[in-house]
Motif scaffolding. Sequence first.
Motif, PDB file in Angstrom:
ATOM      1  N   SER A 215       0.854  -1.178   0.000  1.00 13.55           N
ATOM      2  CA  SER A 215       0.000   0.000   0.000  1.00 13.55           C
ATOM      3  C   SER A 215       0.893   1.231   0.000  1.00 13.55           C
ATOM      4  CB  SER A 215      -0.934   0.009   1.216  1.00 13.55           C
ATOM      5  OG  SER A 215      -0.189  -0.102   2.420  1.00 13.55           O
ATOM      6  N   TYR A 216       0.296   2.386  -0.268  1.00 13.63           N
ATOM      7  CA  TYR A 216       1.133   3.578  -0.414  1.00 13.63           C
ATOM      8  C   TYR A 216       0.291   4.839  -0.308  1.00 13.63           C
ATOM      9  CZ  TYR A 216      -0.494   2.889  -5.255  1.00 13.63           C
ATOM     10  OH  TYR A 216      -1.258   2.683  -6.378  1.00 13.63           O
ATOM     11  N   SER A 217       0.919   5.980  -0.552  1.00 15.72           N
ATOM     12  CA  SER A 217       0.281   7.302  -0.533  1.00 15.72           C
ATOM     13  C   SER A 217      -0.277   7.680   0.842  1.00 15.72           C
ATOM     14  CB  SER A 217      -0.805   7.398  -1.608  1.00 15.72           C
ATOM     15  OG  SER A 217      -0.224   7.310  -2.886  1.00 15.72           O
ATOM     16  N   PRO A 218       0.576   7.772   1.865  1.00 14.51           N
ATOM     17  CA  PRO A 218       0.116   8.218   3.180  1.00 14.51           C
ATOM     18  C   PRO A 218      -0.166   9.719   3.188  1.00 14.51           C
ATOM     19  CG  PRO A 218       2.496   8.038   3.184  1.00 14.51           C
ATOM     20  CD  PRO A 218       2.028   7.528   1.842  1.00 14.51           C
ATOM     21  N   SER A 219      -0.826  10.170   4.227  1.00 17.51           N
ATOM     22  CA  SER A 219      -1.108  11.591   4.412  1.00 17.51           C
ATOM     23  C   SER A 219      -1.232  11.885   5.897  1.00 17.51           C
ATOM     24  CB  SER A 219      -2.408  11.987   3.704  1.00 17.51           C
ATOM     25  OG  SER A 219      -2.808  13.299   4.063  1.00 17.51           O
ATOM     26  N   ALA A 220      -0.745  13.031   6.296  1.00 21.01           N
ATOM     27  CA  ALA A 220      -0.857  13.433   7.696  1.00 21.01           C
ATOM     28  C   ALA A 220      -2.307  13.576   8.112  1.00 21.01           C
ATOM     29  CB  ALA A 220      -0.109  14.742   7.921  1.00 21.01           C
ATOM     30  N   THR A 221      -3.219  13.700   7.138  1.00 27.77           N
ATOM     31  CA  THR A 221      -4.649  13.844   7.443  1.00 27.77           C
ATOM     32  C   THR A 221      -5.371  12.509   7.571  1.00 27.77           C
ATOM     33  OG1 THR A 221      -5.328  13.977   5.112  1.00 27.77           O
ATOM     34  CG2 THR A 221      -4.675  16.040   6.187  1.00 27.77           C
ATOM     35  N   PHE A 222      -4.664  11.391   7.291  1.00 25.62           N
ATOM     36  CA  PHE A 222      -5.273  10.062   7.365  1.00 25.62           C
ATOM     37  C   PHE A 222      -4.861   9.390   8.676  1.00 25.62           C
ATOM     38  CE2 PHE A 222      -4.907   9.635   2.433  1.00 25.62           C
ATOM     39  CZ  PHE A 222      -5.900  10.595   2.286  1.00 25.62           C
ATOM     40  N   PRO A 223      -5.748   9.216   9.623  1.00 24.75           N
ATOM     41  CA  PRO A 223      -5.379   8.612  10.909  1.00 24.75           C
ATOM     42  C   PRO A 223      -4.743   7.234  10.788  1.00 24.75           C
ATOM     43  CG  PRO A 223      -7.576   9.570  11.018  1.00 24.75           C
ATOM     44  CD  PRO A 223      -7.174   9.606   9.587  1.00 24.75           C
ATOM     45  N   GLY A 262      13.599   6.379   3.138  1.00 27.71           N
ATOM     46  CA  GLY A 262      14.778   6.365   2.277  1.00 27.71           C
ATOM     47  C   GLY A 262      14.544   5.960   0.847  1.00 27.71           C
ATOM     48  N   GLY A 263      13.309   5.980   0.374  1.00 29.28           N
ATOM     49  CA  GLY A 263      13.035   5.620  -1.007  1.00 29.28           C
ATOM     50  C   GLY A 263      13.275   6.771  -1.955  1.00 29.28           C
ATOM     51  N   ASN A 264      12.893   6.563  -3.214  1.00 31.35           N
ATOM     52  CA  ASN A 264      13.057   7.593  -4.235  1.00 31.35           C
ATOM     53  C   ASN A 264      12.294   8.854  -3.826  1.00 31.35           C
ATOM     54  OD1 ASN A 264      13.043   9.089  -6.732  1.00 31.35           O
ATOM     55  ND2 ASN A 264      13.351   7.172  -7.847  1.00 31.35           N
ATOM     56  N   PRO A 265      12.956  10.032  -3.834  1.00 26.27           N
ATOM     57  CA  PRO A 265      12.263  11.254  -3.435  1.00 26.27           C
ATOM     58  C   PRO A 265      11.268  11.760  -4.470  1.00 26.27           C
ATOM     59  CG  PRO A 265      14.478  11.774  -4.168  1.00 26.27           C
ATOM     60  CD  PRO A 265      14.373  10.274  -4.153  1.00 26.27           C
ATOM     61  N   GLY A 266      11.339  11.213  -5.705  1.00 32.25           N
ATOM     62  CA  GLY A 266      10.464  11.688  -6.763  1.00 32.25           C
ATOM     63  C   GLY A 266      10.767  13.126  -7.129  1.00 32.25           C
ATOM     64  N   VAL A 273       8.921  11.141 -11.799  1.00 33.16           N
ATOM     65  CA  VAL A 273       9.062   9.850 -11.126  1.00 33.16           C
ATOM     66  C   VAL A 273       8.271   9.882  -9.826  1.00 33.16           C
ATOM     67  CG1 VAL A 273      10.689   8.246 -10.049  1.00 33.16           C
ATOM     68  CG2 VAL A 273      11.349   9.483 -12.123  1.00 33.16           C
ATOM     69  N   SER A 274       7.602   8.781  -9.508  1.00 33.53           N
ATOM     70  CA  SER A 274       6.837   8.702  -8.269  1.00 33.53           C
ATOM     71  C   SER A 274       7.751   8.718  -7.051  1.00 33.53           C
ATOM     72  CB  SER A 274       6.008   7.414  -8.235  1.00 33.53           C
ATOM     73  OG  SER A 274       4.971   7.437  -9.169  1.00 33.53           O
ATOM     74  N   LYS A 275       7.344   9.459  -6.038  1.00 32.25           N
ATOM     75  CA  LYS A 275       8.015   9.374  -4.745  1.00 32.25           C
ATOM     76  C   LYS A 275       7.646   8.040  -4.110  1.00 32.25           C
ATOM     77  CE  LYS A 275       6.434  11.872  -1.289  1.00 32.25           C
ATOM     78  NZ  LYS A 275       6.190  13.037  -0.405  1.00 32.25           N
ATOM     79  N   THR A 276       8.616   7.351  -3.549  1.00 32.92           N
ATOM     80  CA  THR A 276       8.354   6.050  -2.929  1.00 32.92           C
ATOM     81  C   THR A 276       7.787   6.241  -1.532  1.00 32.92           C
ATOM     82  OG1 THR A 276      10.096   4.968  -4.211  1.00 32.92           O
ATOM     83  CG2 THR A 276       9.387   3.872  -2.190  1.00 32.92           C
ATOM     84  N   THR A 277       6.529   5.864  -1.376  1.00 33.49           N
ATOM     85  CA  THR A 277       5.866   5.922  -0.069  1.00 33.49           C
ATOM     86  C   THR A 277       5.242   4.568   0.254  1.00 33.49           C
ATOM     87  OG1 THR A 277       3.798   6.719  -1.056  1.00 33.49           O
ATOM     88  CG2 THR A 277       5.375   8.383  -0.320  1.00 33.49           C
ATOM     89  N   GLY A 278       5.898   3.505  -0.165  1.00 34.02           N
ATOM     90  CA  GLY A 278       5.390   2.155   0.007  1.00 34.02           C
ATOM     91  C   GLY A 278       5.629   1.359  -1.255  1.00 34.02           C
ATOM     92  N   CYS A 279       5.059   0.168  -1.322  1.00 32.00           N
ATOM     93  CA  CYS A 279       5.200  -0.686  -2.509  1.00 32.00           C
ATOM     94  C   CYS A 279       3.856  -0.828  -3.217  1.00 32.00           C
ATOM     95  CB  CYS A 279       5.713  -2.073  -2.129  1.00 32.00           C
ATOM     96  SG  CYS A 279       7.464  -2.088  -1.664  1.00 32.00           S
TER      97      CYS A 279
END
Length: 501
Positions: A215-223, A262-266, A273-279
């Motif tokens: 899963s991916y795409s976290p957000s500070a607004t998502f508990p 430590g993934g790709n900063p995008g 390029v996508s920023k790596t926030t999971g797989c």
Amino acid sequence: MTLLQDSARTRRRRLGVASAAAGLLAALLAAGPASATPDPGDGNKAPKSVSRTVEKQAEAAIAAGDIPGQDEVVHSANIEHLTNIPKDALPGTNSDLAFQGKYAFAGNYDGFRIFDISDPKAPKTVAQVLCPGSQNDITVSGNLLFLSTDSSRSDNSCASTTQPATEKSSWEGMKVFDISDKRNPKYVAAVETACGSHTHTLVPEKKNVYVYVSSYSPSATFPDCQPPHDGISVIKVPRDAPEKAAVVGFPVLFPGEGPDGGGNPGGPTNPGVSKTTGCHDITVLPSKDLAAGACMGDGILFSIKDPEHPKVIDQVQDNVNFAFWHSATFNQKANKVVFTDELGGGGAATCNAAVGPDRGADGIYDIVGKGDQRKLVFKSYFKIPRHQADTENCVAHNGSLIPVKGKDIMVQAWYQGGVSVWDFTDSAQPKEIGYFERGPLSTDAIRTGGSWSAYYYNGYIYSNDIAKGFDVLKLSDRRTDPAQRVRMDELNVQTQPDYFA
């Protein structure tokens, strides 16, 4: 049905004028990399309008015979289209496939469907289960069926409704069904996971099934989906007591300082390029204790000797041509990995001259060295050699090996680019050896459709078409005929078997 061998349609298509093609590419890049599912909702994606120029180009290409007509079926001489089973009670987007014995299990954003494929020319529907929750990635192991939910729901039931991820009570994760009675699957367990479950991969053992949740795409607004989200959830499911399924760990695959790991900063460091926030997806090869992860901006190779604590061996990036690392496939010898780039998130027209042969393609990597010193070494790209209309969503997607000893051959879905059979035995010189496709769904808009997954199972190719339903193909070719002797009792493509053990 039209059979083609050496006609203009089998050669690389040159569609459209340069100005229109350049404009399309510029728009695609300016928009940045889309997520693998551009629309996180449960319904079909809305059509995207195109200019009158693009519409005229598609119409002219059909009239000239450069591409098939709307919904026209075409294929190479070595592939036969046996049947198509249209969508029925589940109108949502068709997604992934799994197999067990005489059954095929087809995911759909609205639930899943079970087919009896005893006669591949005439599959019969055994059950249809309504359980909305995109994208309903599906696997089976023994009497258990697993279903991913990657849209925020009001609860974990199959009667849930859409609810914002900003609400703490919202639910996303894994669902488990008992399929001992194929005609009456029973929902037996649910496990909530951080950021939901876009895809999942099974690591089966005798007493337990481990599930790697991507899963991916976290957000500070998502508990329930907080950054940094730089790993995967590991669920342990006891076969005899699936109701006790639970998360047993969250191994960090991309350690690093700061909020993004430590993934790709995008972008803007690596534009486009996508920023790596999971797989996005993981493929395991249990016989070799190996796994390959397609993780947004990164491709990784890791050891699964200890399934609860996977260990990264190598990490690679392609900041020139790969926008979104989507999926991975090992060859049989485990000395190669094919990674796919889902440029445009599966909703864009990228199989054209503007985008070219190296983007939205497969990347072939050799695995060199031994043990924990193994490295991924890039060798070449592969992309289907038939340009599609600019109204057809087309990009590299899900495929599987065709088990031919001593050869590296796979079948792969390309959305509206259809189904491609290709040989990468020579890592530096991959080539297509067969194909199946339909003409565009539309000439006046991009309407999402085409093959989501195309897999080889017990002598046949099965394809789950997003819009058109379930297709069965027969491949007859001296290069692949030996695969017909290989028989499997169960196949989850992201849990690759050792076909020749």
